[in-house]
Design a protein around this motif. Structure first.
Motif, mmCIF file in Angstrom:
data_model
loop_
_atom_site.group_PDB
_atom_site.id
_atom_site.type_symbol
_atom_site.label_atom_id
_atom_site.label_comp_id
_atom_site.label_asym_id
_atom_site.label_seq_id
_atom_site.Cartn_x
_atom_site.Cartn_y
_atom_site.Cartn_z
ATOM 1 N N GLU A 1 0.888 -1.108 0.112
ATOM 2 C CA GLU A 1 0.052 0.000 0.027
ATOM 3 C C GLU A 1 0.762 1.047 -0.114
ATOM 4 O OE1 GLU A 1 -3.534 -0.364 2.668
ATOM 5 O OE2 GLU A 1 -2.254 -2.092 3.264
ATOM 6 N N PRO A 2 0.831 1.951 -0.822
ATOM 7 C CA PRO A 2 1.655 3.320 -1.126
ATOM 8 C C PRO A 2 1.396 4.229 -0.098
ATOM 9 C CG PRO A 2 0.684 2.683 -3.242
ATOM 10 C CD PRO A 2 -0.176 1.570 -2.232
ATOM 11 N N GLU A 3 0.061 4.327 0.447
ATOM 12 C CA GLU A 3 -0.172 5.326 1.560
ATOM 13 C C GLU A 3 0.733 4.841 3.067
ATOM 14 O OE1 GLU A 3 -4.048 3.291 0.770
ATOM 15 O OE2 GLU A 3 -2.282 3.644 -0.081
ATOM 16 N N VAL A 4 0.766 3.714 3.143
ATOM 17 C CA VAL A 4 1.540 3.053 4.390
ATOM 18 C C VAL A 4 2.893 3.318 4.281
ATOM 19 C CG1 VAL A 4 2.173 1.019 5.681
ATOM 20 C CG2 VAL A 4 -0.186 1.264 4.879
ATOM 21 N N ALA A 5 3.310 3.153 2.797
ATOM 22 C CA ALA A 5 4.831 3.441 2.493
ATOM 23 C C ALA A 5 5.299 4.742 3.017
ATOM 24 C CB ALA A 5 5.225 3.279 1.160
ATOM 25 N N LEU A 6 4.115 5.753 2.895
ATOM 26 C CA LEU A 6 4.474 7.252 3.217
ATOM 27 C C LEU A 6 5.116 7.682 4.540
ATOM 28 C CD1 LEU A 6 1.370 8.928 1.370
ATOM 29 C CD2 LEU A 6 3.866 8.769 0.836
ATOM 30 N N TYR A 7 4.848 6.427 5.548
ATOM 31 C CA TYR A 7 5.147 6.794 6.904
ATOM 32 C C TYR A 7 6.849 6.627 7.038
ATOM 33 C CZ TYR A 7 0.506 6.892 8.696
ATOM 34 O OH TYR A 7 -0.660 7.216 9.218
ATOM 35 N N ALA A 8 7.466 6.003 5.876
ATOM 36 C CA ALA A 8 8.695 5.838 5.873
ATOM 37 C C ALA A 8 9.545 7.048 5.421
ATOM 38 C CB ALA A 8 9.032 4.315 5.102
ATOM 39 N N ASN A 9 10.823 7.051 5.530
ATOM 40 C CA ASN A 9 11.760 7.798 5.119
ATOM 41 C C ASN A 9 12.430 7.639 3.690
ATOM 42 O OD1 ASN A 9 11.475 9.041 7.559
ATOM 43 N ND2 ASN A 9 13.305 7.966 8.362
ATOM 44 N N ARG A 10 12.352 6.467 3.323
ATOM 45 C CA ARG A 10 12.723 6.037 2.232
ATOM 46 C C ARG A 10 12.097 4.908 1.640
ATOM 47 N NH1 ARG A 10 18.613 2.964 2.078
ATOM 48 N NH2 ARG A 10 18.625 2.109 -0.356
ATOM 49 N N VAL A 11 11.753 4.754 0.241
ATOM 50 C CA VAL A 11 10.659 4.071 -0.337
ATOM 51 C C VAL A 11 11.645 3.181 -1.484
ATOM 52 C CG1 VAL A 11 8.573 3.318 -1.402
ATOM 53 C CG2 VAL A 11 8.719 5.261 0.124
#
Lengths: 227, 405
Positions: A201-211
């Motif tokens: 899920e891209p929106e969950v990945a938004l919490y990270a600093n790096r994707v």
């Protein structure tokens, strides 16, 4: 901290060879919060297993804290997972009909710690993960999804691991609980924990600093999140 | 630390799944208890039959007349008249290592007393009969030497004959009975030997052998001579000596043409044992089948349990527990379940055997070998099928085990 060099993983099923991961190279520094994202079948789960020392690569090297994980045997891998890696799974994977405390203590089993030390560590870890003290003696199957995931996070934290690997940690949770769990991860990251998050899920990945985006077994994109 | 953790983890794991654990234990309990009870009944029957045979006398050798032959036609064993009181007397004086000889002249007659009548076995015999055939007198006296010499018309009743003629438990001493229309005075009643139906040892009347020969059978021959040896180990020797003596007395040189037959108690016991042995094999095969069924039950329970717990094994591995510890825990669980089930099964089997002997009146004998067999098989099955699949699961990669459905 983590160095992956040209990692390949090939599954052989009868005569058919499947390349789940074909040549991935990256490094993750201490204190980072990295999301590995990709659709199903992209090889992100295989990558996560290798990063979590649950599996070894077919070729390439994986250095964790300078140690070559690809050369370790089953028992050494177990010890490595116990001491350096904390897992948070999509399905929580708690022992059913067992108390919260006992679940959190699980990785300390058969180690040289006393019962008292284990109890203290487990309580500390649970508080750290934001679990209310009143629920410590509850059985794991009497908890809500969010609470279960907190217990799982507390379990992952108990040995103060170098990295926390979260495999779709919000997959079984509703939006509101997902947000709370992701904020917990952000908080842990702020306190200095290295976190690797696997998600689709891209929106969950938004919490990270790096994707890092994985597709067909190779890295497609590797970007820093700009806040 | 490891041992304590292992024990605690095992106990917690078993107690947090009470239904699963108790069903497994139940399977083991039933398997073991049924085998123990079955074998106990079989062995009890065998020993009670041997005891019954022992009660007819100890170290006994029985001589009966041979078959009467009329031109090649045999009238059957015991039909000929070849044994006399003198033969018995000769055995008593010439054969060594015997503790008693008792000739008897036994026939069935109708007996009446005070309007009651019965058809029973009238045994004419001598005083030593009580020692040779293990007969004890309850009230009154047995036939005496004097009564035998004087052909006194006296009778000693077996308890069943007494009950039939005078009523259950009645005092018959001094009363008169009529055998073949001759009056006899009752001088004693023997102690019950137990037994019922055909060949009831209690349904008998004893009279002096001379009286029987003079007034009842009218013959000088006897129907049986019982000899008791001093020791069970010398029975064969005594039997050979008796045979030689009788052959010599009857003037027969070829032992195969003997006009008498001789049998010892060991032969009777051997025959009876072969019958009860068959019985025990029958029960043992029933027990074997229950053991097999029980074993399959235990196997199923263990296999399902471990398959169900493959995810748990995967989790334990994922959080860094070495597979050796996982194996040990599952082995411990299997050992604990089978031993708990085994102990309960042995107790239940024992209790069931006691209940069977108390309420069904069958003698039972719990044997160590059946306990060991039942316990060994269930423990082996339980431990093998508890441990082996767990070991397989612990050898899987943790992710495979975690994803296992």
């Amino acid at each position: 901290m983590i160095e992956c060099n040209n990692i390949c993983k090939t599954y052989v099923n009868g005569d058919v060879e499947t390349n789940a991961v074909s040549g991935i190279t990256f490094r993750i520094d201490k204190g980072d919060f990295v999301a590995i994202i990709g659709p199903s079948g992209s090889g992100k789960s295989t990558l996560m297993h290798i990063l979590g020392a649950l599996d070894t690569p077919t070729s390439g090297t994986y250095l964790l804290d300078g140690q070559d994980v690809s050369k370790l045997d089953d028992d050494q891998l177990s010890d490595l997972r116990r001491n350096k890696i904390g897992f948070v799974f999509q399905a929580f994977n708690l022992l059913p009909r067992t108390t919260v405390l006992r679940n959190v203590m699980l990785p300390l089993l058969y180690s040289d710690t006393t019962e008292k030390e284990r109890d203290q560590k487990a309580r500390k870890s649970l508080e750290y993960a934001g679990m209310e003290e009143g629920k410590f003696m509850n059985l794991s199957n009497q908890l809500s999804g969010g609470q279960m995931q907190r217990v799982a996070i507390a379990r992952a934290l108990i040995n103060d691991p170098a990295i926390i690997l979260a495999d779709e940690p919000t997959g079984n949770l509703d939006t509101k609980t997902s947000r709370i769990v992701m904020e917990t991860f952000q908080e842990l990251n702020r306190r200095g924990h290295t976190i690797i998050l696997i998600t689709h899920e891209p929106e969950v990945a938004l919490y990270a600093n790096r994707v890092i985006t994985v597709r067909d077994g190779v890295i497609e994109k590797d970007v820093k999140n700009v806040r | 630390m490891v041992a304590a953790d292992l024990l605690k983890e095992t106990v917690l794991s078993l107690s947090s799944n009470k239904v699963r654990s108790s069903l497994t234990v139940l399977g083991i309990v039933i398997g073991i208890a049924s085998v123990i009870t079955m074998v106990a009944i079989g062995q009890g029957a065998q020993s009670s039959i041997s005891a019954r045979i022992q009660s007819i006398g100890s170290n006994l050798i029985i001589i009966t007349p041979g078959a009467q032959r009329t031109g090649g036609v045999s009238a059957g064993q015991g039909s000929s008249q070849s044994l006399k009181i003198e033969d018995a007397t000769a055995i008593g004086s010439e054969v060594r290592s015997i503790s008693g000889v008792a000739p008897e002249d036994t026939h069935r007659y109708q007996v009446t007393a005070k309007g009651n009548n019965t058809n029973t076995q009238i045994t004419g015999t001598v005083p030593s009969y009580t020692d040779v055939r293990n007969v004890s007198v309850d009230t009154g006296t047995f036939v005496t030497e004097y009564q035998q010499q004087t052909s006194a018309k006296v009778a000693v009743l077996g308890p069943t004959a007494r009950d039939d003629l005078f009523g259950v438990g009645a005092d018959a001493i001094g009363q008169m009975i009529r055998i073949k229309n001759i009056e006899f005075q009752v001088i004693g009643v023997t102690l019950s030997k137990g037994g019922s139906g055909f060949n009831n040892a209690d349904d008998a009347i004893y009279v002096p052998i001379t009286t029987s020969q003079h007034y009842l059978s009218g013959s000088t021959y006897v129907t049986t001579v019982s000899v008791s040896a001093q020791d069970s180990t010398i029975i064969p020797t005594v039997q050979r000596d008796v045979t030689d003596l009788l052959l010599q007395r009857h003037g027969i040189s070829d032992p195969t043409a003997a006009d008498f037959s001789i049998m010892n108690q060991a032969d009777i016991i051997a025959t009876a044992s072969s019958i009860t042995g068959t019985f025990t094999i029958l029960l043992a095969s029933i027990a074997g089948i229950s053991l097999l069924v029980g074993g399959i039950g235990i196997m199923n329970m263990m296999l399902t349990t471990v398959t169900e717990r493959t995810r748990e094994i995967g989790l334990r591995k994922a959080v860094g527990i070495r597979k050796a510890y996982i194996n040990m825990q599952f082995l411990m669980e299997a050992v604990m379940l089978t031993f708990l089930g085994g102990a309960l099964g042995i107790i239940l089997g024992w209790v069931a055997s006691v209940l069977v002997s108390n309420f069904a009146g069958l003698t039972t004998q719990v044997s160590t070998s059946s306990i060991l067999l039942a316990f060994g098989v269930s423990a082996a099955v339980g431990i093998l099928f508890g441990f082996y699949p767990a070991r397989r699961a612990a050898n899987l990669s943790p992710m495979e085990a975690l994803r296992y459905e």
